[in-house]
Design a protein around this motif. Structure first.
Motif, PDB file in Angstrom:
ATOM      1  N   ASP A 162      18.504  46.215 109.049  1.00  0.00           N
ATOM      2  CA  ASP A 162      19.916  46.565 109.197  1.00  0.00           C
ATOM      3  C   ASP A 162      20.395  46.086 110.566  1.00  0.00           C
ATOM      4  O   ASP A 162      19.631  46.080 111.543  1.00  0.00           O
ATOM      5  CB  ASP A 162      20.109  48.096 109.148  1.00  0.00           C
ATOM      6  N   CYS A 203      22.281  39.214 103.577  1.00  0.00           N
ATOM      7  CA  CYS A 203      22.611  40.596 103.961  1.00  0.00           C
ATOM      8  C   CYS A 203      23.839  41.082 103.215  1.00  0.00           C
ATOM      9  O   CYS A 203      24.724  40.309 102.860  1.00  0.00           O
ATOM     10  CB  CYS A 203      22.854  40.695 105.469  1.00  0.00           C
ATOM     11  N   THR A 212      24.472  52.303 105.071  1.00  0.00           N
ATOM     12  CA  THR A 212      23.741  51.346 104.244  1.00  0.00           C
ATOM     13  C   THR A 212      23.082  52.109 103.100  1.00  0.00           C
ATOM     14  O   THR A 212      23.077  53.350 103.071  1.00  0.00           O
ATOM     15  CB  THR A 212      22.687  50.608 105.086  1.00  0.00           C
ATOM     16  N   SER A 233      26.139  48.745 100.354  1.00  0.00           N
ATOM     17  CA  SER A 233      26.474  49.802 101.308  1.00  0.00           C
ATOM     18  C   SER A 233      27.688  50.561 100.766  1.00  0.00           C
ATOM     19  O   SER A 233      28.261  50.166  99.744  1.00  0.00           O
ATOM     20  CB  SER A 233      26.787  49.197 102.681  1.00  0.00           C
ATOM     21  N   ASP A 242      23.134  44.944 106.046  1.00  0.00           N
ATOM     22  CA  ASP A 242      21.828  45.352 105.531  1.00  0.00           C
ATOM     23  C   ASP A 242      21.101  44.099 105.056  1.00  0.00           C
ATOM     24  O   ASP A 242      21.422  43.534 104.007  1.00  0.00           O
ATOM     25  CB  ASP A 242      22.046  46.349 104.377  1.00  0.00           C
TER      26      ASP A 242
END
Lengths: 522, 522
Positions: free
Chosen positions: B138, B276, B443, B296, B175
């Motif tokens: 993260d 991510c 997240t 998230s 994340d």
């Protein structure tokens, strides 16, 4: 609209007013669905008996009646073609049919109070348009349909009770455009397609066990008995839970697709002209399945609360789906259209400047430098009721339209249209309904000039003036809704009490009581 | 997961447990994101200074400072590569960085109470995973970003007040999976991409007039002044209304795309590994723009009420988009995958039988006869947290993943992933917020083991123990949320008070007060 269709290089223009019984300057708002007029003059209507026999409602067939797989095409019953038809349950005499076809009087039509009532004491009312098309292009259907198990035909079963089939209640509104053929065909056949799809599910839906994921080979195979035996015993592999509801939803979805495919097959014989929106309700085993493909709308009014049971599919609500398709399959756009959206038509002199745009991934707007390709006509254009796909059609889901082309072009529009409905499920057993709780279905002729809250207010106002057990109250309510949307002739137009223009479109309304006399059927 | 990736002919199997500091039998639930581990061992991490100088928050630049268009790549500041980094605002010493990287202790990290506070008194806390990846993948960013008008650089303006630029407040959670590079790059650069996109809009957003639809040629052209002059005077063509909000939304959407494109360019230098999820909040001119691409989640807790500000993008929620793409572009599926969904893997011996399926048009299920192509691996498989695209990745939106391939195959997965966020707008001026009203960003490490209601209860419980004007209360709340999701080490695992397993994932949380000290910034 003809401007838009014939000159794709022109900018958006308001739809031209159409020749009708009233001066056009007062009726601009009643001339909004140009695609419904498209090719009207060359549209050969389906042959159809003018006046169906009274009491022509479909009644449950007894179990064991032989039933095939095929869905028949609309029958050619008359030697001399008859130009239009209305729902059989209206039981119209030739004179009544003429009155229902009168654009000047615009008499509201309902099933006769003296005849047999619609199933579930359903209320129904309709009125023809104010001149935008020669005939009423809405169609309706209300039936009780018996579904016989396909497997029971084989006579092999350990659970006879599961093989006795079941009935479903069915309501359908079909709002035609570019001819009445598709709407008429759908009103006669879609419920039969649904029945065919449900035949495989008769035992499965009546068995409390989870549906089997896999069935042996073809339907009707001897030796197939209780669905519980069909459940895969293998637990080696994770498997998704599939509910009984989702099988009914899948059956309705496939029925829409098969109906659309049948229209495609039969269009060449000119049996099917144009396309139609379809809003359909299936009541089966305690649940209402509301399936919508188009811009009709269904709401439940329950104890004064509004529960939306559908959403509309238009170039605006489906913009990103349409743009994505144009982006992934640019050949569908020809050299005439761009998948990008602009807030107004780009002009050649603006080349090199930066204009706001949206692509298929965006909900916001940004500036881009205008290039040559951006001068093409946008795939999606216009706003509100004037929004169009390829400058032609204002609804993006429905049945038919297989011949629909961009004007002055061979570019087909059908690839952008989806025949798949969105299906919402409402469990009638989860709530104790009172006689004033109703499901209201209306074509866009209703919703163009009214909204959910006003309809809910009318529900309350009309039903409160009738005894709860008076079965005619739902027809009265449907009539009130249609009248309220049509308005009265005044100041050279159809006017609502607030003096705004009423709906010049065809208007059709079903009112289905959720807790009234109909509940005894459940 | 390796089974799934290496043997596409195998059925779905639970993810294998991963080597970690606790016996695997107690931690199955903490080993759910296999794609985050993929290729971890060969992932070269970005060079990064271990401990940034305290107070490294970006401060507003004064208007007129020269500013270019380019977005710099992450700096290579250290001669010897350092293997991981944490957000600069944590102001971690080398010792603190080691503690933040300890999978056994899993100490919760927050900005120091003694240092400079985060803008808007934002609370933040994070904790590393329980061993599923070597470092915390993260990343987070919290900045005040000054946007200078691109046009003001030209010095031509009639309305100097409009050219003074503005600041936006920015929060981002990233994340990472399959390496930490993409998350780190996004945390350093995405807000700069947003700033670049907003530069063209400085005057337009501050002008109460509707945005101009068309701007002359390129940005910064002399002679362009008040946007009101830019509104097309031509009324011959209907034009869509474009709001100021939708320009900000468009700017954020384009910034996400440009960030993703930068990652694509720089992946070859191994500066960016993996991908991510990105959850970003922009506060600008009275409104919160919450942009989410991934799994998230953001919620507002206001006077105890929960207002969802995002939705998750997973193989399940985006099934139909993925299937449609596979259907329209079958070459993206190779010969290994089918776009159809089945409730479990089809076995060769079931050929000819009928199995439940769903295609891209269906939400319900129906039976189809199994053909040879149906034996291919389904494009979308698994349920819940085990759902995967091409047996590989469990999120369907985000940044990066340009190198991601199906295991034992050259088939790229990126075409199925979208870098576009869904942006929701919340108008802070429409409600009188109190100090207990907060926007919570987390997240999936947080949301895997808790839900909106439990978070709202924690908000109430923690904030009520602090004075309303105590700015440390939001950090305390973020810490409580992270601790509550992590649990405590007990019975050979991290356990919640109810003895269920806590989250073994990286967990990161922002708490943004909507009506507390921060409101003075608005």
């Amino acid at each position: 609209m003809s401007n838009l269709q014939h000159d794709l290089n022109a900018s958006f223009v308001p739809l031209p007013s159409y020749k009708r019984p009233f001066p056009s300057d007062t009726l601009a708002g009643q001339s909004r669905d140009a695609e419904k007029r498209q090719r009207r003059s060359k549209s050969p209507d389906l042959p159809k008996a003018i006046s169906p026999p009274p009491g022509a409602l479909e009644t449950p067939k007894s179990p064991g009646t032989k039933s095939g797989n095929e869905i028949p095409a609309p029958q050619k019953t008359a030697e001399t073609p008859v130009s239009f038809s209305r729902p059989t349950f209206l039981q119209l005499s030739p004179g009544g049919l003429r009155r229902a076809d009168d654009h000047v009087g615009r008499a509201v039509q309902s099933p006769p109070d003296t005849g047999r009532r619609l199933p579930w004491s359903t209320g129904y009312a309709e009125v023809i348009n104010a001149g935008k098309s020669r005939h009423n292009e809405d169609q309706a259907c209300c039936e009780v349909v018996y579904v016989e198990s396909r497997r029971s035909i084989t006579g092999v079963s350990r659970e006879p009770s599961h093989n006795q089939g079941f009935s479903f209640y069915y309501w359908g509104l079909f709002d035609g455009h570019a001819g009445g053929g598709a709407a008429e065909m759908a009103s006669r056949l879609l419920h039969r397609h649904i029945r065919e799809q449900l035949k495989d599910l008769v035992e499965i839906l009546q068995d409390p066990l989870p549906p089997p994921l896999c069935l042996p080979s073809t339907p009707g195979t001897p030796g197939v008995s209780s669905p519980s035996q069909l459940v895969s015993p293998q637990s080696w592999s994770p498997q998704k839970e599939v509910t009984h509801d989702s099988l009914v939803v899948g059956a309705i979805e496939n029925a829409f697709q098969l109906m659309d495919e049948q229209m495609a097959r039969e269009r060449r014989g000119h049996l099917v002209e144009g396309g139609c929106c379809a809003l359909v309700v299936v009541y089966l085993l305690g649940k209402m399945y509301v399936a919508n493909a188009g811009d009709s709308r269904a709401i439940i009014v329950r104890n004064g609360e509004i529960i939306p049971m559908s959403r509309e599919f238009t170039p605006e609500t489906e913009r990103q789906r349409l743009q994505l398709l144009g982006f992934l399959k640019p050949e569908l756009l020809g050299s005439e259209f761009t998948h990008l959206e602009f807030p107004r038509r780009v002009q050649p002199k603006e080349l090199g400047q930066r204009m706001l745009y949206r692509d298929q991934n965006m909900t916001g707007w940004a500036y881009k430098k205008i290039e040559l390709e951006d001068l093409r006509f946008p795939l999606v254009c216009g706003e509100g009721k004037k929004a169009r796909v390829m400058a032609t059609i204002g609804v993006t889901r429905g049945l038919g339209d297989h011949n629909l082309k961009v004007c002055s072009s061979t570019l087909p529009i059908k690839p952008f249209l989806s025949c798949f409905p969105e299906v919402r499920v409402y469990d009638l057993t989860q709530y104790e309904h009172c006689p004033d709780d109703v499901l209201v279905l209306g074509t866009d002729g209703l919703w163009d000039v009214t909204n959910d809250s006003e309809v809910a207010a009318t529900v309350d106002r009309v039903l409160s003036t009738y005894e709860p057990n008076d079965p005619s109250r739902y027809t009265a309510l449907a009539q009130a809704l249609v009248l309220g949307a049509r308005g009265i002739p005044r100041d050279r137009g159809w006017r609502l009490p607030n003096n705004k223009l009423g709906s010049g479109d065809d208007i059709s309304v079903f009112v289905i009581p959720l807790g009234g006399p109909g509940s005894s059927y459940s």
